[in-house]
Design a protein around this motif. Structure first.
Motif, PDB file in Angstrom:
ATOM      1  N   TYR A  59      63.633 -59.713 -56.773  1.00 27.56           N
ATOM      2  CA  TYR A  59      64.551 -60.499 -58.009  1.00 27.56           C
ATOM      3  C   TYR A  59      62.759 -61.152 -58.577  1.00 27.56           C
ATOM      4  O   TYR A  59      63.079 -61.972 -59.518  1.00 27.56           O
ATOM      5  CB  TYR A  59      64.289 -61.937 -56.595  1.00 27.56           C
ATOM      6  CG  TYR A  59      64.998 -61.533 -55.198  1.00 27.56           C
ATOM      7  CD1 TYR A  59      66.102 -61.118 -55.266  1.00 27.56           C
ATOM      8  CD2 TYR A  59      64.543 -61.805 -54.381  1.00 27.56           C
ATOM      9  CE1 TYR A  59      66.705 -61.215 -54.681  1.00 27.56           C
ATOM     10  CE2 TYR A  59      65.810 -62.072 -52.861  1.00 27.56           C
ATOM     11  CZ  TYR A  59      66.678 -61.321 -53.168  1.00 27.56           C
ATOM     12  OH  TYR A  59      68.042 -60.808 -51.615  1.00 27.56           O
ATOM     13  N   ALA A  68      54.123 -76.827 -54.019  1.00 27.53           N
ATOM     14  CA  ALA A  68      54.865 -78.115 -54.480  1.00 27.53           C
ATOM     15  C   ALA A  68      53.748 -79.087 -55.612  1.00 27.53           C
ATOM     16  O   ALA A  68      53.151 -79.392 -56.081  1.00 27.53           O
ATOM     17  CB  ALA A  68      55.614 -79.359 -53.498  1.00 27.53           C
ATOM     18  N   ARG A  98      52.407 -76.897 -58.212  1.00 27.81           N
ATOM     19  CA  ARG A  98      53.654 -77.423 -59.643  1.00 27.81           C
ATOM     20  C   ARG A  98      52.583 -78.586 -59.928  1.00 27.81           C
ATOM     21  O   ARG A  98      53.439 -78.823 -61.142  1.00 27.81           O
ATOM     22  CB  ARG A  98      54.847 -77.046 -59.107  1.00 27.81           C
ATOM     23  CG  ARG A  98      55.895 -77.550 -60.356  1.00 27.81           C
ATOM     24  CD  ARG A  98      57.218 -77.613 -59.526  1.00 27.81           C
ATOM     25  NE  ARG A  98      57.093 -78.426 -58.865  1.00 27.81           N
ATOM     26  CZ  ARG A  98      57.624 -78.582 -58.087  1.00 27.81           C
ATOM     27  NH1 ARG A  98      58.738 -77.809 -57.372  1.00 27.81           N
ATOM     28  NH2 ARG A  98      58.079 -80.185 -57.268  1.00 27.81           N
ATOM     29  N   LEU A 109      60.664 -78.108 -66.313  1.00 28.16           N
ATOM     30  CA  LEU A 109      61.723 -77.824 -64.948  1.00 28.16           C
ATOM     31  C   LEU A 109      62.871 -78.425 -64.601  1.00 28.16           C
ATOM     32  O   LEU A 109      63.463 -77.770 -63.710  1.00 28.16           O
ATOM     33  CB  LEU A 109      60.026 -78.222 -63.876  1.00 28.16           C
ATOM     34  CG  LEU A 109      59.487 -77.969 -64.189  1.00 28.16           C
ATOM     35  CD1 LEU A 109      58.419 -78.408 -63.143  1.00 28.16           C
ATOM     36  CD2 LEU A 109      59.570 -76.703 -62.903  1.00 28.16           C
ATOM     37  N   MET A 159      65.873 -76.154 -65.923  1.00 28.29           N
ATOM     38  CA  MET A 159      65.842 -74.999 -64.086  1.00 28.29           C
ATOM     39  C   MET A 159      66.524 -75.739 -63.258  1.00 28.29           C
ATOM     40  O   MET A 159      67.816 -75.396 -62.766  1.00 28.29           O
ATOM     41  CB  MET A 159      64.168 -74.362 -63.911  1.00 28.29           C
ATOM     42  CG  MET A 159      63.648 -73.369 -64.748  1.00 28.29           C
ATOM     43  SD  MET A 159      61.856 -73.384 -64.232  1.00 28.29           S
ATOM     44  CE  MET A 159      61.984 -72.552 -61.873  1.00 28.29           C
ATOM     45  N   GLU A 160      66.676 -77.183 -62.439  1.00 25.54           N
ATOM     46  CA  GLU A 160      67.019 -77.340 -61.147  1.00 25.54           C
ATOM     47  C   GLU A 160      69.001 -78.004 -61.896  1.00 25.54           C
ATOM     48  O   GLU A 160      69.759 -77.829 -61.125  1.00 25.54           O
ATOM     49  CB  GLU A 160      66.326 -79.265 -61.675  1.00 25.54           C
ATOM     50  CG  GLU A 160      65.055 -78.938 -60.649  1.00 25.54           C
ATOM     51  CD  GLU A 160      64.718 -77.965 -59.412  1.00 25.54           C
ATOM     52  OE1 GLU A 160      65.961 -78.393 -58.990  1.00 25.54           O
ATOM     53  OE2 GLU A 160      63.781 -77.765 -59.310  1.00 25.54           O
ATOM     54  N   PHE A 213      68.327 -73.420 -59.890  1.00 26.51           N
ATOM     55  CA  PHE A 213      66.963 -72.225 -60.294  1.00 26.51           C
ATOM     56  C   PHE A 213      67.094 -72.028 -58.119  1.00 26.51           C
ATOM     57  O   PHE A 213      67.466 -70.789 -57.707  1.00 26.51           O
ATOM     58  CB  PHE A 213      66.252 -72.526 -60.996  1.00 26.51           C
ATOM     59  CG  PHE A 213      64.915 -71.563 -60.390  1.00 26.51           C
ATOM     60  CD1 PHE A 213      65.611 -70.540 -61.400  1.00 26.51           C
ATOM     61  CD2 PHE A 213      63.649 -71.577 -59.323  1.00 26.51           C
ATOM     62  CE1 PHE A 213      64.298 -68.851 -61.152  1.00 26.51           C
ATOM     63  CE2 PHE A 213      62.866 -70.447 -59.781  1.00 26.51           C
ATOM     64  CZ  PHE A 213      63.059 -69.653 -59.880  1.00 26.51           C
ATOM     65  N   ARG A 214      66.678 -72.549 -57.643  1.00 24.77           N
ATOM     66  CA  ARG A 214      66.584 -72.843 -56.177  1.00 24.77           C
ATOM     67  C   ARG A 214      67.859 -72.821 -55.258  1.00 24.77           C
ATOM     68  O   ARG A 214      67.489 -71.007 -54.344  1.00 24.77           O
ATOM     69  CB  ARG A 214      66.070 -74.176 -55.416  1.00 24.77           C
ATOM     70  CG  ARG A 214      64.246 -75.129 -56.777  1.00 24.77           C
ATOM     71  CD  ARG A 214      63.843 -75.803 -55.351  1.00 24.77           C
ATOM     72  NE  ARG A 214      62.932 -76.218 -56.158  1.00 24.77           N
ATOM     73  CZ  ARG A 214      62.145 -76.908 -55.474  1.00 24.77           C
ATOM     74  NH1 ARG A 214      61.489 -77.461 -54.230  1.00 24.77           N
ATOM     75  NH2 ARG A 214      61.035 -77.738 -56.644  1.00 24.77           N
ATOM     76  N   GLY A 215      68.654 -73.222 -55.762  1.00 25.09           N
ATOM     77  CA  GLY A 215      69.833 -73.199 -55.070  1.00 25.09           C
ATOM     78  C   GLY A 215      70.409 -71.358 -55.092  1.00 25.09           C
ATOM     79  O   GLY A 215      70.940 -70.567 -54.641  1.00 25.09           O
ATOM     80  N   LEU A 235      68.678 -68.459 -55.434  1.00 27.84           N
ATOM     81  CA  LEU A 235      67.473 -68.092 -55.393  1.00 27.84           C
ATOM     82  C   LEU A 235      67.739 -67.812 -53.980  1.00 27.84           C
ATOM     83  O   LEU A 235      67.219 -67.028 -52.449  1.00 27.84           O
ATOM     84  CB  LEU A 235      65.749 -68.960 -55.198  1.00 27.84           C
ATOM     85  CG  LEU A 235      65.301 -68.036 -56.520  1.00 27.84           C
ATOM     86  CD1 LEU A 235      63.571 -69.527 -56.831  1.00 27.84           C
ATOM     87  CD2 LEU A 235      64.591 -67.189 -56.692  1.00 27.84           C
ATOM     88  N   MET A 236      68.490 -69.185 -53.035  1.00 24.98           N
ATOM     89  CA  MET A 236      68.446 -69.175 -51.520  1.00 24.98           C
ATOM     90  C   MET A 236      70.164 -68.137 -52.020  1.00 24.98           C
ATOM     91  O   MET A 236      70.088 -67.566 -50.436  1.00 24.98           O
ATOM     92  CB  MET A 236      68.958 -70.685 -51.118  1.00 24.98           C
ATOM     93  CG  MET A 236      67.758 -71.627 -51.022  1.00 24.98           C
ATOM     94  SD  MET A 236      68.358 -73.676 -50.715  1.00 24.98           S
ATOM     95  CE  MET A 236      66.716 -74.506 -51.358  1.00 24.98           C
ATOM     96  N   ASP A 237      70.764 -68.435 -52.409  1.00 22.67           N
ATOM     97  CA  ASP A 237      72.309 -67.730 -52.656  1.00 22.67           C
ATOM     98  C   ASP A 237      71.622 -65.788 -52.030  1.00 22.67           C
ATOM     99  O   ASP A 237      71.753 -66.032 -51.046  1.00 22.67           O
ATOM    100  CB  ASP A 237      73.320 -67.703 -53.685  1.00 22.67           C
ATOM    101  CG  ASP A 237      73.489 -69.368 -53.100  1.00 22.67           C
ATOM    102  OD1 ASP A 237      73.714 -69.700 -52.427  1.00 22.67           O
ATOM    103  OD2 ASP A 237      74.021 -70.123 -54.232  1.00 22.67           O
TER     104      ASP A 237
END
Length: 273
Positions: A181, A226, A229, A243, A246-247, A251-253, A255-257
């Motif tokens: 990743y 945080a 950042r 940012l 990205m949101e 982006f975070r979702g 990575l979680m997936d």
């Protein structure tokens, strides 16, 4: 001889070599107390010449001469390897497996009645530069002393944590697969630099140093990501605009997936061991 005794490797591939390199660099044991079982003559010659260790074409001499055995073989061949080892190991042996997805119960069943102790470890590829993240789980018969020894070995190639075995699939999805990743993120940032007009060499230099410096800052400052950042994010500035993009893309979702899917796949593979 050190408290570690002689250390034997079943398999002399890249991860095994990384461990040999780290163990020697940390002065845990001298080179003459390390032996590798590796079927490929060319690979044996390389390991002997590079690290001044001993090698053998099969596991026999290694099991006979070493009390700690590191199973550094591909998961696909772990079954046959354990079948071959069964008559050669005893309660004098501590076996440490770094084969991804192979559960302790599988190894314990294969070696039933031999009395050897087992520890399972999930390292990752930064072991090649002595910066691995490794998670360790104890088998049924592994003692506190066995776990301490295993931790010391893997601390020679990076950082370690101890977890219950049922969490090793999560570890595999996070840190085991994590370098891929990170490399994808790095590659994407470099391409982004090229897209906005930088030459590829310049973009690569800036991205690699930015990632390295950011990780070092996170480690040395001890501050929450945080907070770090927020230090870069001025009101109405360039960073918050980036940012926001990205949101919006999730982006975070993503990575979680990715971590969740990799962990699920590790469970699937472990169920077929």
């Amino acid at each position: 001889m050190t408290a570690f005794g002689r250390i034997g490797f079943i398999g002399g591939g890249q991860m095994g070599e990384a461990l040999v390199k780290g163990i020697l660099a940390a002065h845990l044991v001298p080179a003459e107390d390390i032996m590798v079982a590796e079927p490929q003559q060319e690979r044996r010659n390389f390991l002997e010449q590079t690290y001044k260790i001993q090698s053998a074409a099969d596991h026999g001499p290694v099991c006979a001469g070493c009390t700690t055995l590191i199973l550094a073989v591909k998961p696909q061949i772990m079954g046959p390897v354990l079948d071959g080892l069964k008559e050669a190991v005893s309660d004098n042996h501590l076996l440490i497996s770094i084969a991804a997805g192979i559960p302790l119960r599988f190894m314990e069943d294969k070696l039933a009645g031999r009395g050897c102790r087992l520890v399972r470890v999930m390292p990752n590829t930064p072991a090649l530069v002595q910066e691995a993240a490794s998670a360790l789980a104890a088998g049924k018969s592994a003692s506190a002393a066995d776990m301490k020894l295993a931790e010391q070995l893997f601390q020679a190639i990076g950082k370690t944590v101890v977890v219950d075995e049922h969490l090793l699939d999560a570890v595999t999805g996070l840190s085991g697969s994590g370098p891929a990743y990170v490399f994808s993120f790095i590659e994407g940032l470099i391409d982004a630099g090229v897209k906005v007009g930088l030459s590829r060499p310049v973009a690569e230099t800036l991205v690699l140093q930015t990632v390295l410096g950011s990780v070092k800052l996170a480690i040395e400052s001890g501050q929450h990501p945080a907070a770090l950042r927020a230090m870069v994010t001025s009101p109405g500035g360039t960073t918050i605009a980036g940012l926001h993009a990205m949101e919006r893309a999730g982006f975070r979702g993503i990575l979680m997936d990715a971590v969740e899917r990799a962990a699920d796949r590790s469970r699937e593979l472990g169920g077929h061991a």
